[in-house]
Design an enzyme around this catalytic site. Structure first.
Site, PDB file in Angstrom:
ATOM      1  N   ASP A   1       0.842  -1.207   0.000  1.00  0.00           N
ATOM      2  CA  ASP A   1       0.000   0.000   0.000  1.00  0.00           C
ATOM      3  C   ASP A   1       0.879   1.259   0.000  1.00  0.00           C
ATOM      4  OD1 ASP A   1      -2.167  -1.757   0.255  1.00  0.00           O
ATOM      5  OD2 ASP A   1      -1.929  -1.798   2.426  1.00  0.00           O
TER       6      ASP A   1
ATOM      7  N   HIS B   1      -5.218  -3.526   5.728  1.00  0.00           N
ATOM      8  CA  HIS B   1      -4.795  -3.843   4.361  1.00  0.00           C
ATOM      9  C   HIS B   1      -5.953  -4.438   3.569  1.00  0.00           C
ATOM     10  CE1 HIS B   1      -2.540  -5.134   0.922  1.00  0.00           C
ATOM     11  NE2 HIS B   1      -2.912  -6.378   1.119  1.00  0.00           N
TER      12      HIS B   1
HETATM   13  P1  NAI Z   1      -0.146 -18.440  -5.008  1.00  0.00           P
HETATM   14  O1  NAI Z   1      -1.342 -19.335  -5.039  1.00  0.00           O
HETATM   15  O2  NAI Z   1       0.554 -18.144  -6.291  1.00  0.00           O
HETATM   16  O3  NAI Z   1       0.934 -19.042  -4.009  1.00  0.00           O
HETATM   17  C1  NAI Z   1       0.611 -19.490  -2.743  1.00  0.00           C
HETATM   18  C2  NAI Z   1       1.577 -20.578  -2.374  1.00  0.00           C
HETATM   19  O4  NAI Z   1       1.233 -21.010  -1.050  1.00  0.00           O
HETATM   20  C3  NAI Z   1       1.489 -21.800  -3.306  1.00  0.00           C
HETATM   21  O5  NAI Z   1       2.767 -22.164  -3.770  1.00  0.00           O
HETATM   22  C4  NAI Z   1       0.898 -22.877  -2.397  1.00  0.00           C
HETATM   23  O6  NAI Z   1       1.364 -24.182  -2.682  1.00  0.00           O
HETATM   24  C5  NAI Z   1       1.394 -22.398  -1.041  1.00  0.00           C
HETATM   25  N1  NAI Z   1       0.660 -22.995   0.070  1.00  0.00           N
HETATM   26  C6  NAI Z   1      -0.651 -23.265   0.184  1.00  0.00           C
HETATM   27  N2  NAI Z   1      -0.911 -23.852   1.360  1.00  0.00           N
HETATM   28  C7  NAI Z   1       0.271 -23.937   2.012  1.00  0.00           C
HETATM   29  C8  NAI Z   1       0.668 -24.440   3.264  1.00  0.00           C
HETATM   30  N3  NAI Z   1      -0.211 -24.989   4.098  1.00  0.00           N
HETATM   31  N4  NAI Z   1       1.972 -24.351   3.590  1.00  0.00           N
HETATM   32  C9  NAI Z   1       2.862 -23.788   2.754  1.00  0.00           C
HETATM   33  N5  NAI Z   1       2.561 -23.296   1.562  1.00  0.00           N
HETATM   34  C10 NAI Z   1       1.271 -23.382   1.194  1.00  0.00           C
HETATM   35  O7  NAI Z   1      -0.615 -17.092  -4.273  1.00  0.00           O
HETATM   36  P2  NAI Z   1       0.159 -15.683  -4.225  1.00  0.00           P
HETATM   37  O8  NAI Z   1      -0.275 -14.855  -5.367  1.00  0.00           O
HETATM   38  O9  NAI Z   1       1.601 -15.946  -4.012  1.00  0.00           O
HETATM   39  O10 NAI Z   1      -0.490 -15.037  -2.901  1.00  0.00           O
HETATM   40  C11 NAI Z   1      -0.233 -15.584  -1.628  1.00  0.00           C
HETATM   41  C12 NAI Z   1      -1.001 -14.822  -0.561  1.00  0.00           C
HETATM   42  O11 NAI Z   1      -0.535 -13.468  -0.470  1.00  0.00           O
HETATM   43  C13 NAI Z   1      -2.500 -14.710  -0.824  1.00  0.00           C
HETATM   44  O12 NAI Z   1      -3.184 -14.907   0.376  1.00  0.00           O
HETATM   45  C14 NAI Z   1      -2.669 -13.287  -1.293  1.00  0.00           C
HETATM   46  O13 NAI Z   1      -3.965 -12.798  -1.066  1.00  0.00           O
HETATM   47  C15 NAI Z   1      -1.653 -12.593  -0.431  1.00  0.00           C
HETATM   48  N6  NAI Z   1      -1.272 -11.254  -0.891  1.00  0.00           N
HETATM   49  C16 NAI Z   1      -0.954 -10.336   0.049  1.00  0.00           C
HETATM   50  C17 NAI Z   1      -0.602  -9.046  -0.282  1.00  0.00           C
HETATM   51  C18 NAI Z   1      -0.246  -8.061   0.781  1.00  0.00           C
HETATM   52  O14 NAI Z   1      -0.097  -6.881   0.447  1.00  0.00           O
HETATM   53  N7  NAI Z   1      -0.076  -8.436   2.027  1.00  0.00           N
HETATM   54  C19 NAI Z   1      -0.568  -8.626  -1.688  1.00  0.00           C
HETATM   55  C20 NAI Z   1      -0.854  -9.670  -2.623  1.00  0.00           C
HETATM   56  C21 NAI Z   1      -1.218 -10.945  -2.219  1.00  0.00           C
END
Ligand code: NAI
Length: 329
Positions: A150, A178
């Site tokens: 942000d 957020h």
């Molecule tokens: P993604 O689906 O590409 O990657 C998520 C990864 O987490 C995958 O490799 C999956 O296998 C892994 N995963 C799932 N369950 C797991 C577990 N129990 N233990 C370990 N790994 C596990 O998703 P992406 O795009 O990387 O987003 C991840 C998270 O970050 C989402 O919740 C998203 O909403 C959040 N996010 C947060 C932001 C922020 O500003 N804080 C900004 C953008 C996304």
């Protein structure tokens, strides 16, 4: 010597974030954990010519090892948004994931700093706090919700309408939470005075609050921000690592205000009231939160109104997180 574990390292955020942490000269050990695909990601990143050792940990039975003897844990594990979803829609899946991961950190590296990226941050950080409390090792100075994206968006979006501004050095405090209208950019307190019109302030505020939707829409079902998020996450982690090494750094982050009640007072007076968690600019030190930074001037009426809206939504998000752990114990 700083050991870092990234949980969810094979994901859209996890992969570029792991690469950026491999480039961080302070990091000596990089443990990459995921439930899929992480072996290849770690092998690939391990060839980058920096001095840190990269290890891969695939599957739940490797989790404890992945988070043993680490100083810093970054958690981007979980599912991202698809068009039409809010961050709160992710709660059902991500709440359980974050709870399980933080339990493992608590049991194996109880003094580790924990940075949570998994959404909804407004609820997953209270979940982590409650897990750590349950283990009797909770230190609010060491738990962070990563809201840096942000802050990054705020600087960049201002530059879109003020091309003379250096987006890389402009700092705008973004407080609240957020998601959507819990994100409150304090444009009046930018490090460089911006001289914005009321219309510009309203448009910028809305864009910063809902900037994530631009990426979700453009990716059209393939997820949410990953590359800009990896950049933001690496920037926050670097600030924390430099602080651990003795520098004083400042980043806004979503924390338990108990980390510095005296510093929180100014924000409570602003309308935050008795809310337990809130994003505030934090001075980071060797023990995590050194202090909550004071407000740098007078907030505008519009900013005060935005805080009031944020507080209402945050109150519900925080309770959802806390209750998830309390009722699943
Ligand atoms: P993604 O689906 O590409 O990657 C998520 C990864 O987490 C995958 O490799 C999956 O296998 C892994 N995963 C799932 N369950 C797991 C577990 N129990 N233990 C370990 N790994 C596990 O998703 P992406 O795009 O990387 O987003 C991840 C998270 O970050 C989402 O919740 C998203 O909403 C959040 N996010 C947060 C932001 C922020 O500003 N804080 C900004 C953008 C996304």
């Amino acid at each position: 010597m700083v050991s870092v574990a990234i949980l969810g390292a094979a994901g859209g955020i996890g992969q570029p974030l792991s690469l950026l942490m491999k480039l961080n000269a302070h990091v000596t050990k990089l443990n990459l954990y995921d439930i899929v695909n992480v072996t290849g990601v770690a092998a690939d990143i391990s060839h980058v010519a920096t001095n840190s050792e990269v290890k891969s940990f695939l599957g739940a039975d490797k989790l404890a090892q992945a988070v043993t003897d680490v100083d810093l844990v970054i958690i981007p594990a979980g599912v991202p948004r698809k068009p039409g979803m809010t961050r709160d829609d992710l709660f059902k899946i991500n709440a359980g994931i974050v709870k399980g991961l933080v339990e493992a950190v608590a049991d194996n590296s109880p003094r580790a700093f924990i940075c949570i990226i998994s959404n909804p941050v407004n609820s997953t950080v209270p979940i982590a706090a409650e897990v750590l409390k349950g283990r009797g090792i909770y230190d609010p100075k060491r738990l962070f919700g990563v809201t840096t994206l942000d802050v990054v968006r705020a600087s960049r979006f201002v530059r879109d309408i003020r091309p003379k501004i250096d987006a890389a050095t402009l700092r705008i405090p973004v407080i609240g939470g957020h998601s959507g209208n819990t994100i409150v950019p304090l444009l009046s307190m930018a490090s460089t005075p911006l001289d914005l019109s009321e219309t510009e302030i309203a448009e910028l505020t809305n864009r910063i609050q809902f900037g994530g939707d631009e990426v979700v829409k453009a990716k059209d079902g393939a997820g949410s921000a990953t590359l800009s998020m990896a950049y933001a996450g690496a920037r926050f982690a670097d600030s924390l690592i430099r602080a651990i090494k003795g520098e004083k750094t400042v980043e806004p982050t979503f924390i338990h205000l108990a980390a510095d009640e005296a510093g929180a007072e100014a924000y409570r007076k602003l309308g935050v009231g008795s809310l337990e968690f809130f994003a505030v600019p934090v001075e980071l030190g060797s023990q995590g939160v050194a202090r909550i930074m004071p407000l740098n001037g007078n907030v505008t009426d519009g900013e005060r109104e935005a805080v009031a809206v944020a507080v209402n939504a945050l109150d519900a998000n925080i309770s959802t997180g806390l209750n998830f752990v309390r009722h699943s114990a």
